[in-house]
Design a protein around this motif. Structure first.
Motif, PDB file in Angstrom:
ATOM      1  N   ILE A 270       0.803  -0.886  -0.094  1.00  0.00           N
ATOM      2  CA  ILE A 270       0.013   0.138   0.145  1.00  0.00           C
ATOM      3  C   ILE A 270       0.692   1.504  -0.168  1.00  0.00           C
ATOM      4  CG2 ILE A 270      -1.838   1.060   1.357  1.00  0.00           C
ATOM      5  CD1 ILE A 270      -2.534  -1.600   2.458  1.00  0.00           C
ATOM      6  N   PRO A 271       0.735   2.419  -1.222  1.00  0.00           N
ATOM      7  CA  PRO A 271       1.676   3.187  -0.773  1.00  0.00           C
ATOM      8  C   PRO A 271       1.219   3.959   0.097  1.00  0.00           C
ATOM      9  CG  PRO A 271       0.138   3.649  -2.669  1.00  0.00           C
ATOM     10  CD  PRO A 271      -0.234   2.024  -1.782  1.00  0.00           C
ATOM     11  N   GLU A 272       2.141   4.931   0.698  1.00  0.00           N
ATOM     12  CA  GLU A 272       2.278   5.940   1.651  1.00  0.00           C
ATOM     13  C   GLU A 272       1.314   6.953   1.499  1.00  0.00           C
ATOM     14  OE1 GLU A 272       5.503   5.991   4.614  1.00  0.00           O
ATOM     15  OE2 GLU A 272       4.081   4.949   5.778  1.00  0.00           O
ATOM     16  N   ILE A 273       2.198   7.674   0.376  1.00  0.00           N
ATOM     17  CA  ILE A 273       1.115   8.582  -0.536  1.00  0.00           C
ATOM     18  C   ILE A 273       1.121   8.782  -1.671  1.00  0.00           C
ATOM     19  CG2 ILE A 273       2.340  10.533   1.278  1.00  0.00           C
ATOM     20  CD1 ILE A 273       4.853  10.080  -1.441  1.00  0.00           C
ATOM     21  N   GLU A 274      -0.065   9.087  -1.739  1.00  0.00           N
ATOM     22  CA  GLU A 274      -0.912   9.214  -3.432  1.00  0.00           C
ATOM     23  C   GLU A 274       0.023   9.043  -4.826  1.00  0.00           C
ATOM     24  OE1 GLU A 274      -3.745   7.439  -5.125  1.00  0.00           O
ATOM     25  OE2 GLU A 274      -3.528   8.596  -2.712  1.00  0.00           O
ATOM     26  N   ALA A 275       0.873   9.459  -4.839  1.00  0.00           N
ATOM     27  CA  ALA A 275       2.013   9.469  -5.578  1.00  0.00           C
ATOM     28  C   ALA A 275       2.432   8.326  -5.972  1.00  0.00           C
ATOM     29  CB  ALA A 275       2.951  11.114  -5.809  1.00  0.00           C
ATOM     30  N   ASP A 276       2.846   7.941  -4.930  1.00  0.00           N
ATOM     31  CA  ASP A 276       3.605   6.480  -5.248  1.00  0.00           C
ATOM     32  C   ASP A 276       3.412   5.304  -5.939  1.00  0.00           C
ATOM     33  OD1 ASP A 276       5.655   7.476  -3.989  1.00  0.00           O
ATOM     34  OD2 ASP A 276       5.159   6.332  -2.239  1.00  0.00           O
ATOM     35  N   ALA A 277       1.553   5.954  -6.086  1.00  0.00           N
ATOM     36  CA  ALA A 277       0.573   4.344  -6.774  1.00  0.00           C
ATOM     37  C   ALA A 277       1.043   4.080  -7.547  1.00  0.00           C
ATOM     38  CB  ALA A 277      -0.844   5.547  -6.727  1.00  0.00           C
ATOM     39  N   PRO A 278       1.391   4.764  -8.777  1.00  0.00           N
ATOM     40  CA  PRO A 278       1.788   4.062  -9.484  1.00  0.00           C
ATOM     41  C   PRO A 278       3.022   3.299  -9.456  1.00  0.00           C
ATOM     42  CG  PRO A 278       1.387   6.376 -10.479  1.00  0.00           C
ATOM     43  CD  PRO A 278       1.402   6.392  -8.823  1.00  0.00           C
ATOM     44  N   ALA A 279       4.116   3.294  -8.941  1.00  0.00           N
ATOM     45  CA  ALA A 279       5.512   3.558  -8.632  1.00  0.00           C
ATOM     46  C   ALA A 279       5.052   1.461  -7.663  1.00  0.00           C
ATOM     47  CB  ALA A 279       6.241   3.955  -7.366  1.00  0.00           C
ATOM     48  N   VAL A 280       3.549   1.877  -6.865  1.00  0.00           N
ATOM     49  CA  VAL A 280       3.704   0.254  -6.558  1.00  0.00           C
ATOM     50  C   VAL A 280       3.062  -0.393  -7.230  1.00  0.00           C
ATOM     51  CG1 VAL A 280       2.138  -0.104  -4.496  1.00  0.00           C
ATOM     52  CG2 VAL A 280       3.546   1.432  -3.917  1.00  0.00           C
ATOM     53  N   LYS A 281       2.001  -0.139  -8.104  1.00  0.00           N
ATOM     54  CA  LYS A 281       1.440  -0.843  -8.948  1.00  0.00           C
ATOM     55  C   LYS A 281       2.162  -1.497  -9.594  1.00  0.00           C
ATOM     56  CE  LYS A 281      -3.091  -1.432 -11.298  1.00  0.00           C
ATOM     57  NZ  LYS A 281      -3.554  -1.874 -10.618  1.00  0.00           N
ATOM     58  N   GLU A 282       3.483  -0.464 -10.671  1.00  0.00           N
ATOM     59  CA  GLU A 282       4.346  -1.091 -10.826  1.00  0.00           C
ATOM     60  C   GLU A 282       5.363  -2.964 -11.119  1.00  0.00           C
ATOM     61  OE1 GLU A 282       4.995  -1.167 -14.001  1.00  0.00           O
ATOM     62  OE2 GLU A 282       6.437  -2.348 -14.128  1.00  0.00           O
ATOM     63  N   LEU A 283       5.522  -1.620  -9.602  1.00  0.00           N
ATOM     64  CA  LEU A 283       6.333  -3.275  -8.715  1.00  0.00           C
ATOM     65  C   LEU A 283       5.538  -4.454  -8.528  1.00  0.00           C
ATOM     66  CD1 LEU A 283       8.864  -3.849  -7.145  1.00  0.00           C
ATOM     67  CD2 LEU A 283       7.737  -2.631  -5.051  1.00  0.00           C
ATOM     68  N   GLN A 284       4.503  -4.526  -7.707  1.00  0.00           N
ATOM     69  CA  GLN A 284       3.321  -4.833  -7.739  1.00  0.00           C
ATOM     70  C   GLN A 284       3.060  -6.691  -9.144  1.00  0.00           C
ATOM     71  OE1 GLN A 284       0.078  -3.195  -7.207  1.00  0.00           O
ATOM     72  NE2 GLN A 284       0.191  -3.757  -4.219  1.00  0.00           N
ATOM     73  N   ARG A 285       3.157  -5.743 -10.089  1.00  0.00           N
ATOM     74  CA  ARG A 285       2.609  -5.954 -11.746  1.00  0.00           C
ATOM     75  C   ARG A 285       4.564  -7.181 -11.709  1.00  0.00           C
ATOM     76  NH1 ARG A 285       3.787  -6.945 -16.724  1.00  0.00           N
ATOM     77  NH2 ARG A 285       2.693  -7.591 -18.264  1.00  0.00           N
ATOM     78  N   ARG A 286       5.409  -6.221 -11.695  1.00  0.00           N
ATOM     79  CA  ARG A 286       6.657  -6.945 -12.076  1.00  0.00           C
ATOM     80  C   ARG A 286       6.994  -8.136 -10.623  1.00  0.00           C
ATOM     81  NH1 ARG A 286      10.379  -2.858 -10.920  1.00  0.00           N
ATOM     82  NH2 ARG A 286      11.575  -3.947  -9.151  1.00  0.00           N
ATOM     83  N   MET A 287       6.217  -8.405  -9.367  1.00  0.00           N
ATOM     84  CA  MET A 287       6.382  -9.086  -8.407  1.00  0.00           C
ATOM     85  C   MET A 287       5.473 -10.689  -8.931  1.00  0.00           C
ATOM     86  SD  MET A 287       6.734  -7.349  -5.177  1.00  0.00           S
ATOM     87  CE  MET A 287       7.698  -9.353  -4.461  1.00  0.00           C
ATOM     88  N   VAL A 288       4.039 -10.254  -9.455  1.00  0.00           N
ATOM     89  CA  VAL A 288       2.623 -11.238 -10.014  1.00  0.00           C
ATOM     90  C   VAL A 288       3.345 -11.752 -11.063  1.00  0.00           C
ATOM     91  CG1 VAL A 288       0.927 -11.536 -11.105  1.00  0.00           C
ATOM     92  CG2 VAL A 288       1.044  -9.930  -9.008  1.00  0.00           C
TER      93      VAL A 288
END
Lengths: 319, 319, 319, 319, 319
Positions: free
Chosen positions: D97-115
């Motif tokens: 879960i991103p701590e700040i909203e701005a991180d959301a795309p980076a989190v999404k990208e990391l999730q995709r890579r890990m999945v």
């Protein structure tokens, strides 16, 4: 537990001589009646016994297997006790941390008490398990471990703890209760965090499980309906054998029927002697040896060096 | 559970006399017809039966084994209940900690309620499991434990809890629900940290598992297709035996075929009687004795001393 | 699942009449050829078949055992589903706690949705598992549970969830995904702490395991190489039997060889019918009954009282 | 894995024709020598072979059982991989879960890579397991899955990761190492709390276990001492059979001894073919099918729809 | 562990020649006495031995099965060691995180020490397990792994650690103690949170379990009462065989009774050689190969490339 590769025939006779004598006398009687007094109708075709033998062999196979399973489960449980005793000692040493330097000696003292109390728990569980049930009495003279008294535990407990312990309904469980209360104290004083408190309590639950599993095997005999019938069937089978052999084998009936009967008897007895692993006798899981191993390991981890000495009751036997 | 080493032959006859009578009458009839009335074609070579006997012995071995597995699993589950009951009691005592001194009596009171409610859970589960299924009825007169009523539980619950409990679809599960709600209360008041709350809830999940596993064994008979055929095959086998014996054994056909048939019958019946461990009868896992052990252990841990007294229904039997 | 103690002979004939007819015709043919037309070389000594019979009996024992293991594992998995469904319901109720009073209704609503969605999961898994594989088709008419459609689930889901659910590749897994997302929401709003969030997610992993284990049994037949050969060997064995019997038994060849062949056929078929527990047929693990039990338990825990009614398809059968 | 109910006799001959030919020639030779050239001492009483047959049947039963256990364990392990792959995907999606909203795309990208990297892990493990050991070579032509190359994995990894992966000693383990390092990154950036970090790492440990258990079965053949002797004994048994049959069965010796020898050969071979579940051949645990199922499930959970298409090598076979 | 598909007959003779010679001489003696010197009463009907053979075959089946179970359990335990060694390495690398940048080199150094100390643990456990018990001595010359000394471990430990290690009662356990103390240090310096500290300690508990389970198998022989009787029964059986064969088989008694006796002997010996998996001999679980695999995996994870080279003692053998 027997570790030498060969059993002594003297020991085997010790457990089987009554049955062997019966087999011998019966075979002699049948042989004499049939061959000397010509009582022809005493003979019976061999095939009659075959189906009985197969069924009996399968049933004894089932029994051997489950007797071994019980014994091996007993050994596994005490293996777990070895593992978690080592883990408990390490955890007590590394996880209980004084918040301020001044507490260090008190923490050390508490750690020592908890580590030694655990040695007490191990010995107490051994003594507790090896108390005999009246209903398991067989009037057989047995080799046993004499050093099996709660007084062995005294050295590892505070005096008042030992007095309370001694009068409890379930003494080993009482020691776990004390450990839990000491953990709470350590938590209240800040030597354990919330999380490490729960972790150590988890290890106590392992000991609850180890104790309870041992009690299960101790207090629940292999269902008597199975062992009763296997004993009865071995007897019936041995009784039928000489009648089946006598007309074809003549004099050889005597040695052959005794030998074959002995094979089935041995299969039954081996199961019978193995199925109860905590009876303080020859075939036991070696609780005394295991307890002393644990005591040694714990002392080594704690830094003490007065390791206990294992005593050998008899050559090739570990109790 | 039978603990004495020998079964009584009277008890065995109680369960088998009908079959034994059939075997006897059949053998007599076959013997008379063959030897006295010379109905030669009644005889059949012995080998015919051999392959059937081997297959049947293997099948009965399979059945004995699985009957025992079911029984032993039932015992293991209740062993877990012993272990986790002790752990639960210790955890409730050591992990629920008042934040302020003034709360101490309230915490103590809540601990007491939760510990006693757990005794109620144990007894409730016993009563719940021993209710008979109509489809398991055998019209056999049985030795059973009379003290098996929900009213035994009343003393361990608040009055209104007991009333609600009594009318539930699944009474033991209701008690676990109450325990969970009390944990939530303790958490809200600060007597449990987040982490210890979850730890105690974990122990409740163990009880869910213990209850559910017991219900699984109770409500799922050993597949009827197996036990039906084992019963039928034992009957067919016994019916063929005298025909196979009569020409070679003559009069001895009568005792020998009854004995051999009895062996197979006994193998079948021993499985049949062992496979359902919660039927409130002679061969049961001893739920009453185990419940009273748990009650005693919990009371000892809590500090009470009014231990329950185990009653013996019959010598050598524990229910 | 059959719960009545006796199978109906009509049912047994339903599954075996083709084989029995073959055995009968073959035996009659061999008997006539040998005794009436004196085709002496049709006979074969009995011993020839004995070793085959023993090997076959052992192989069928192996098969019976593993068929039962598969069935019993299926039952155990659904037992776990019972246990964790009760635990999940309790955990959702007691662990999701509004941070401020105003959130209470929203929390309540979310809890309700998650609890009911779990009922949907249970029914969905049942329907999913009971869809037949083409390769398991036997052209046998079967007794089955008619109420096995995804539309049964509609009442427990929001309408748009149901629509999405219905078109998924793996519908039950989709529901677990939704549960996970709701947990995240609850965590973000502060109704779950970090720790309780993970605890509930752990319970979802249990459901992943339960679903996956069920799929494993459903989608992996008992290795065909084993069941094919057991079928073939039973056939060969039955074909050899009358030749082995005919010279010694004469007319009795006909009933005896049919009976013995039936015994082996029955051992094979009992395994065959038991090994696949999720086929929507007579011998199934009773998924419908179990689903309704879970629905009842969950509703009772939640406080609803509109318990579902179990329907009986046929006397003594639970599906 | 074979899913169709019947094996083809052509396939069976493919594996057994050499042995069958030997049985046939031997039986013909013995028959001719005995009946035509009157070599009387070639015959041997049938009983001689019986005890050998029983022992062999029991030994083959033991082998069949353990071969099946190994295969079924292989299937169970890959079942766990199915379950934890679904759980991993859900956990990555809901717990990071991103701590700040701005991180959301980076989190999404990391999730995709890990999945997607997990899909790569699943395929990599399949390819890794299906590499053949030289010592398992049998010179038998086999049906196998051709699509078994590491290049299948390329699409699911970053290019440089794939290059590194390709040259590793243990490629699947390398992917788990990468997953662990990404978790650490997520933790450092605040997208995972301490607790959720450890939770996801726990799931990685499950994958360590799944990989290691698969390697254990792959790299440890069923002890050769057992399979060697079962092969030798089947050969000796088949060699003795015609001698035992020839005096009683005459010409029928030929078909009967071939059939009985075939039965024992089949029991042995069925075990032999089942005991190694990861050999890329007909009887394998269907790793390719399972990998594609996992890929589909993960993509569905992530929201992608380009599901892979399962290809059928041959009718009734799943690889 | 033997990996080549065929055993060498030379190797088999190495273990069995004494028994085979006895069988041969006995058979020759019985044959000569019976056929040449007409000692008629030396013969005995074949049926006599049949029931013994069946019982013995079942008993040897039981023994083979449990010998294999012990061996396979040994392999499973070392499989766990593979899995958790990989997990441990990853956890040490990803979970120990410096609080301030300046600590990075110290953290790195500590990680390296803990990772290499784990390699030392693995090798130490191998050496520890392969020390022979005097009571397991058989006076048989064996193929063994020579590189089995504690000095192999020196390279992976600090010098003073190695000295201390070398003199401990239980050296591998000492290494786990050191790991625990280093974890405490890391925790005190803030490189581990409370929660990650406990997580890594949990992994150490896995190693406690792995070590303890290995010791259990090593130090607890398969109950001697079982293996003694199986050895004795095989001997009695072989001794009876020629008497049972001689009247029907004549000269053929000699080869046939030697072959059949060899079958039973082989079944017994295969179990005997398999039941102890940590004896540093031919049939061992391949501890050396597994240790080197673990060393390679760990070094690859850590980024080193000086992988150890596996040595082959003999073709087709892995130790």
């Amino acid at each position: 537990m027997i570790v030498r590769r060969n059993l002594s025939w003297r020991g085997i006779l010790h457990y089987t001589w009554k049955s062997l004598l019966y087999y011998l006398l019966l075979a002699v009687a049948v042989y004499l009646a049939h061959d000397h007094y010509q009582v022809a109708y005493l003979s019976m075709p061999f095939n009659t016994v075959t189906i009985f033998s197969t069924a009996l062999a399968i049933f004894l196979g089932f029994k051997s297997n489950n007797a071994y399973e019980r014994w091996w489960e007993g050994r596994k449980i005490w293996g777990l006790l070895v593992n978690y005793s080592r883990a408990w000692t390490r955890q007590v040493i590394t996880m209980m941390i004084p918040e301020i330097e001044a507490d260090a000696p008190a923490v050390k003292e508490l750690q020592r008490r908890m580590v030694y109390r655990h040695i007490a728990f191990v010995h107490a569980l051994r003594v507790f398990l090896r108390i005999k049930h009246a209903y398991n009495e067989t009037d057989q003279e047995e080799i046993y471990e004499e050093a099996n008294r709660y007084s062995d535990i005294q050295a590892f407990l505070l005096e008042d703890e030992f007095q309370a312990f001694y009068h409890k309904n379930n003494p080993p469980n009482f020691l776990l209760e004390l450990q839990g209360e000491d953990l709470q104290q350590a938590f209240k004083r800040g030597w354990l965090s919330d999380y490490r408190f729960v972790k150590l309590e988890d290890t106590l639950v392992e000991f609850n499980n180890i104790q309870g599993m041992s009690e299960r095997i101790k207090n629940t005999p292999f269902p008597r309906q199975y062992s009763f019938f296997s004993r009865v069937f071995v007897f019936i089978h041995a009784t039928l054998l000489p009648f089946a052999f006598v007309s074809e084998l003549g004099f050889a009936t005597i040695p052959v029927s005794v030998v074959i009967s002995f094979v089935f008897l041995a299969l039954d007895l081996v199961g019978e002697r193995t199925e109860d692993p905590f009876e303080n006798r020859l075939e036991d899981v070696p609780l005394t040896a295991l307890s002393l191993t644990i005591e040694t390991n714990i002392k080594e981890q704690w830094g003490d060096e007065d390791f206990p000495v294992k005593q050998t009751t008899q050559e090739g036997i570990v109790l």
